[in-house]
Design a protein around this motif. Structure first.
Motif, PDB file in Angstrom:
ATOM      1  N   LEU A   1       0.822  -1.217   0.000  1.00 34.80           N
ATOM      2  CA  LEU A   1       0.000   0.000   0.000  1.00 34.80           C
ATOM      3  C   LEU A   1       0.855   1.267   0.000  1.00 34.80           C
ATOM      4  CD1 LEU A   1      -2.691  -1.126   2.604  1.00 34.80           C
ATOM      5  CD2 LEU A   1      -2.780  -1.311   0.122  1.00 34.80           C
ATOM      6  N   GLY A   2       1.846   1.276  -0.871  1.00 35.54           N
ATOM      7  CA  GLY A   2       2.729   2.430  -0.998  1.00 35.54           C
ATOM      8  C   GLY A   2       4.019   2.311  -0.221  1.00 35.54           C
TER       9      GLY A   2
ATOM     10  N   LYS B   1      -2.426  -1.056 -10.947  1.00 39.53           N
ATOM     11  CA  LYS B   1      -3.575  -0.955 -10.057  1.00 39.53           C
ATOM     12  C   LYS B   1      -3.433  -1.821  -8.810  1.00 39.53           C
ATOM     13  CE  LYS B   1      -6.804   0.082 -13.815  1.00 39.53           C
ATOM     14  NZ  LYS B   1      -8.031  -0.349 -14.519  1.00 39.53           N
TER      15      LYS B   1
ATOM     16  N   ASN C   1      -2.711  -0.761  -4.933  1.00 39.63           N
ATOM     17  CA  ASN C   1      -3.707  -0.423  -3.929  1.00 39.63           C
ATOM     18  C   ASN C   1      -4.246  -1.642  -3.188  1.00 39.63           C
ATOM     19  OD1 ASN C   1      -3.529   2.320  -4.676  1.00 39.63           O
ATOM     20  ND2 ASN C   1      -4.979   1.985  -6.345  1.00 39.63           N
ATOM     21  N   TYR C   2      -3.732  -2.815  -3.470  1.00 38.04           N
ATOM     22  CA  TYR C   2      -4.195  -4.028  -2.825  1.00 38.04           C
ATOM     23  C   TYR C   2      -3.082  -4.587  -1.943  1.00 38.04           C
ATOM     24  CZ  TYR C   2      -8.012  -3.824  -6.200  1.00 38.04           C
ATOM     25  OH  TYR C   2      -9.086  -3.435  -6.937  1.00 38.04           O
ATOM     26  N   SER C   3      -3.484  -5.230  -0.869  1.00 36.60           N
ATOM     27  CA  SER C   3      -2.505  -5.777   0.072  1.00 36.60           C
ATOM     28  C   SER C   3      -1.849  -7.021  -0.512  1.00 36.60           C
ATOM     29  CB  SER C   3      -3.198  -6.124   1.388  1.00 36.60           C
ATOM     30  OG  SER C   3      -2.316  -6.827   2.237  1.00 36.60           O
TER      31      SER C   3
END
Length: 818
Positions: free
Chosen positions: A224-225, A649, A652-654
């Motif tokens: 997540l970043g 994309k 944004n997912y774990s």
């Protein structure tokens, strides 16, 4: 004060008929040193190093002076760029110098680059190199070159790759490496950098680089970043090294075959170095340790007593060659482990327990007696934890889960030994424990150290051992991420991006170790023991077994001879026998029972390290060098976002979510809810979005009307399709039919509903060994009557679908159905 790190990583070689000149410089060309190698003498290696350190202008003046002084020999000669000197070697006459001519970056630790040796060059030192036995000289040179130095050799200019991260940052309470500034056990060119010199100080220079033989891999975990770096380092010991069937068991010095130390480093590089900048309120501007570095160390090695195998058949018998009732060699081996790693030592023995014809089981029985004999003389709190477990039998059994058993063993071992963490736990761990009793609060406000080791072995220390070490590494990864504040608990699920990436790293790690020892890749992988083999795994296993047999039978003798020459071993017997131990009961050194790493000492040494070791910036931070982003190592390394099928994309997912697999610990109702939620991921998002048809209709009404049969109208309709209100309302109703169930908590629902649902499932599957407590509901009887018995029996062995016409979802939510 910690020793200042060297950052000389650029080398230029000048040569003429009388001398070699090697100029060592740092990346910014602000520091230079020079050495001189005499080429006029063949039998003796004469090297003179200038102790002075020169600036750029001073070195230019020095080179001009040397060029003028060697005019009669053609000056300094043409400059040649090299990346270091691996050492010097001699066969029958004269010395040769091994130069590193090509390198590549494979990892980055605290701003220190780790390099892979891509190519080397061997040149004679003496200009008039005369050989009395040219045929023997050429033969030995060809054997030496069979050790391919362009594969699996690693080095670093500013980071001690031969030692663990814990030892490099925090030091040790006692000397665990001997008299050298690096760990000579894992420096494969140790003979080439020490044998040519008479004194020990001559080898401590900036241009002789210790080479580690093994495997280094690094990848990024994007959470997540947040970017987490996972590094895997395997160091192969130079002691008792060799080919599979030629090096088995242990030697008289206590060194075992196929000895490999595996270190798993996990860190978050919020700042590049191993330290944080000084606080604004600190008058002395003292750096602080970076609390985002963790590491966990494992160990593998052959069974430590005398046993052999012949390589003349596919599955040769195992023979215990020497019967030692006092296990002298094993005692030296375990005493060495206590010295280097401390206690407790977990001995995980994975070989078979029972066989029709005793083969591995003979080693198991002897190993059990060995550990029991040695344990009886150790203090009770320092005894080795011996775990014999038949992994092959557990894999073949239908009621045992190999991975779950290994995870339990890994958790126990990690709790006993701990792992290295360069800072305290995140403070929110303390906040989570505020409501708990004081005795249950376990928040750690200091660094964490690893004292002890898990020693894993099978027969070859390859397939089963690598699978077990992966499970230990997976469990350690969860604890490391938890210590960094990345995950809420240390339990990581399989089939997630994080574990899949770690699995691939351990596959590469195992394949590399297997190729070095046996000449073939792994046969059984992690998927095999998870009972998820690939469709071509059987044929691949056959090919790898045949390759191993061919390599061991025909090529191992030459391979062993090359390794012996490379390591400087004239024969397999030690040059000098080690001293005989004092007694058979006191087989260990009392000092080795003390922890080699104590928090108070190591914490102070860690602070000293970050205060004085900052030269990495000269190598890493180069603002005057133009580097494209695609060529930057930290940008181009492997990551979870580069796994097959991943896009931008997925940031944004774990990476800890399981893909398409249900949790084994969820209840019945929770499983149904997750199943229903997984069928409509896009629909659930659309359900929470307000319809926007009216503003679009108003906006479109202001535009001039087009002929609906024109090309422009058809193109606009295809590019921007419009859904009618009736269709949207119908689709919204289809989504909302189970929305109430999806929005409910997973632990909601009365117990009688759960019991009713469980009983219904058992009845539908034909389990009639129980009685209904209450009268069967009319709705359930209707539901069962709609079923088809062909779901269980099938037609011709095929399972057919169960036709359901009953509104099962509304019944489950408790709604009344007419």
């Amino acid at each position: 004060m910690a020793q200042r790190s060297s950052s000389l990583n650029k080398f230029i070689l000048y040569e003429n008929k009388l001398r070699f000149y090697i100029i060592a410089s740092n990346s910014s060309d602000s520091r230079h040193r020079i050495i001189k190698i005499d080429r006029s003498v063949q039998d003796e290696l004469v090297i003179v190093e200038d102790d002075a350190e020169y600036t750029g202008k001073e070195m230019s003046a020095m080179l001009k002076m040397l060029d003028d002084g060697n005019k009669n020999m053609g000056g300094l000669g043409k400059a040649k760029v090299i990346f270091g000197v691996a050492g010097f070697i001699r066969f029958t006459a004269g010395w040769y110098m091994i130069l590193l001519t090509k390198r590549s970056i494979v990892a980055l630790l605290g701003g220190h680059y780790l390099y892979h040796c891509e190519n080397t060059e061997m040149i004679p030192v003496c200009f008039n190199h005369k050989v009395d036995k040219p045929a023997e000289e050429q033969r030995m040179m060809n054997i030496f070159k069979q050790v391919d130095m362009s594969k699996n050799f690693y080095f670093s200019y500013t980071y001690d790759l031969t030692s663990t991260l814990q030892h490099n940052l925090a030091g040790s309470t006692r000397n665990v490496h001997g008299n050298w500034s690096f760990n000579d056990r894992f420096a494969w060119n140790f003979h080439m950098i020490t044998a040519p010199f008479r004194d020990i100080e001559a080898s401590r220079t900036h241009w002789l680089l210790p080479l580690v033989h093994g495997h280094v891999d690094q990848a990024k975990l994007t959470v997540l970043g947040r970017v987490i770096f996972i590094t895997l380092i395997a160091r192969r010991s130079r002691h008792f090294a060799g080919a599979r069937y030629l090096k088995r068991g242990v030697n008289v010095e206590g060194n075992v075959a196929n000895e490999v130390e595996t270190e798993q480093i996990v860190f978050e590089a919020l700042t590049t170095p191993f330290y944080y900048p000084a606080r604004t309120d600190d008058d002395q501007c003292r750096r602080r340790p970076n609390p985002n570095y963790t590491s966990y160390v494992q160990y593998r090695g052959s069974i430590p007593f005398y046993w052999t195998q012949e390589s003349n058949v596919m599955r040769p018998p195992i023979e215990i060659s020497v019967a030692d009732p006092f296990y002298t060699a094993a005692a030296r081996h375990f005493d060495g482990l206590l010295k280097r790693y401390g206690s407790p030592i977990t001995v995980l023995n994975l070989i078979k327990e029972q066989e029709p014809v005793p083969r591995e089981s003979k080693l198991r029985d002897e190993y059990t007696q060995c550990v029991n004999y040695l344990n009886q003389f150790l203090p009770k709190d320092k005894q080795m934890n011996y775990v014999p477990w038949d992994m092959s039998k557990a894999y073949k059994s239908k009621n045992q889960d190999v991975i779950s058993i290994l995870e339990d063993l890994a958790e126990t071992s990690i709790q006993q030994t701990g792992f290295f963490h360069s800072g305290p736990e995140p403070f929110y761990h303390y906040l989570q424990q505020e409501g708990e009793p004081p005795n249950d609060q376990l928040w750690r406000n200091k660094i964490s150290l690893q004292n002890g080791i898990c020693r894993t072995n099978c027969v070859d220390c390859l397939d089963r051992t690598n699978a077990a070490q992966f499970v230990f590494g997976k469990r350690a990864l969860g604890h490391q991420l938890y210590a960094l504040g990345v995950v809420e608990n240390p339990n990581l699920a399989f089939d997630s991006d994080a574990v899949n990436m770690l699995t691939e790293m351990y596959h590469d790690h195992g394949d590399t170790i297997a190729l070095q020892y046996t000449g073939s890749a792994l046969v059984n992988r992690v998927e095999t023991y998870r009972r998820m083999p690939h469709w071509n795994s059987h044929s691949r296993d056959i090919i790898e077994n045949i390759r191993r047999f061919y390599t061991n039978s025909l090529l191992d003798a030459d391979k062993q001879a090359a390794i012996n020459i490379f390591l400087g071993i004239t024969n397999d017997r030690p040059i000098a026998l080690p001293p005989v131990r004092g007694g058979y009961r006191q087989w260990f050194d009392e000092e080795h029972l003390k922890p080699p790493y104590v928090i108070e000492d190591c914490d102070q040494k860690l602070r000293d390290f970050v205060r004085y070791r900052g030269d990495f910036w000269i190598e890493y931070y180069r603002p005057l060098l133009f580097t494209s982003l695609m060529k930057h190592f930290a940008y181009s390394m492997n990551s979870t976002l580069k796994l097959p099928g991943k896009t931008a994309k997925d940031m944004n997912y774990s990476p800890f979510e399981t893909h398409g697999a249900r949790s084994h610990h969820t209840g019945v109702v929770q499983g149904v809810k997750r199943w229903m939620s997984s069928n409509h991921p896009s629909a659930a998002k659309k359900a929470n979005r307000k319809p926007t048809l009216q503003p679009e209709a108003h906006w479109k009404a202001m535009e001039p009307e087009l002929d609906r049969h024109s090309t422009e109208a058809v193109a606009k309709q295809l590019l921007d399709p419009i859904v009618s209100e009736e269709e949207e309302a119908e689709y919204q109703g289809y989504i909302d039919q189970c929305q109430e169930l999806l929005d409910a908590r997973f632990d909601s629902g009365e117990r009688k509903d759960l019991e009713l649902y469980t009983t219904a499932v058992r009845t539908a599957s034909g389990d009639n060994d129980f009685d209904w407590v209450d009268e069967e509901p009319r709705e359930f009887i209707t539901y069962v009557e709609h079923g088809s018995i062909q779901y269980l029996e099938g037609s011709g062995g095929r399972r057919e679908a169960l036709p359901v016409t009953y509104n099962y979802e509304r019944w489950l939510s408790g709604a009344v159905i007419a």
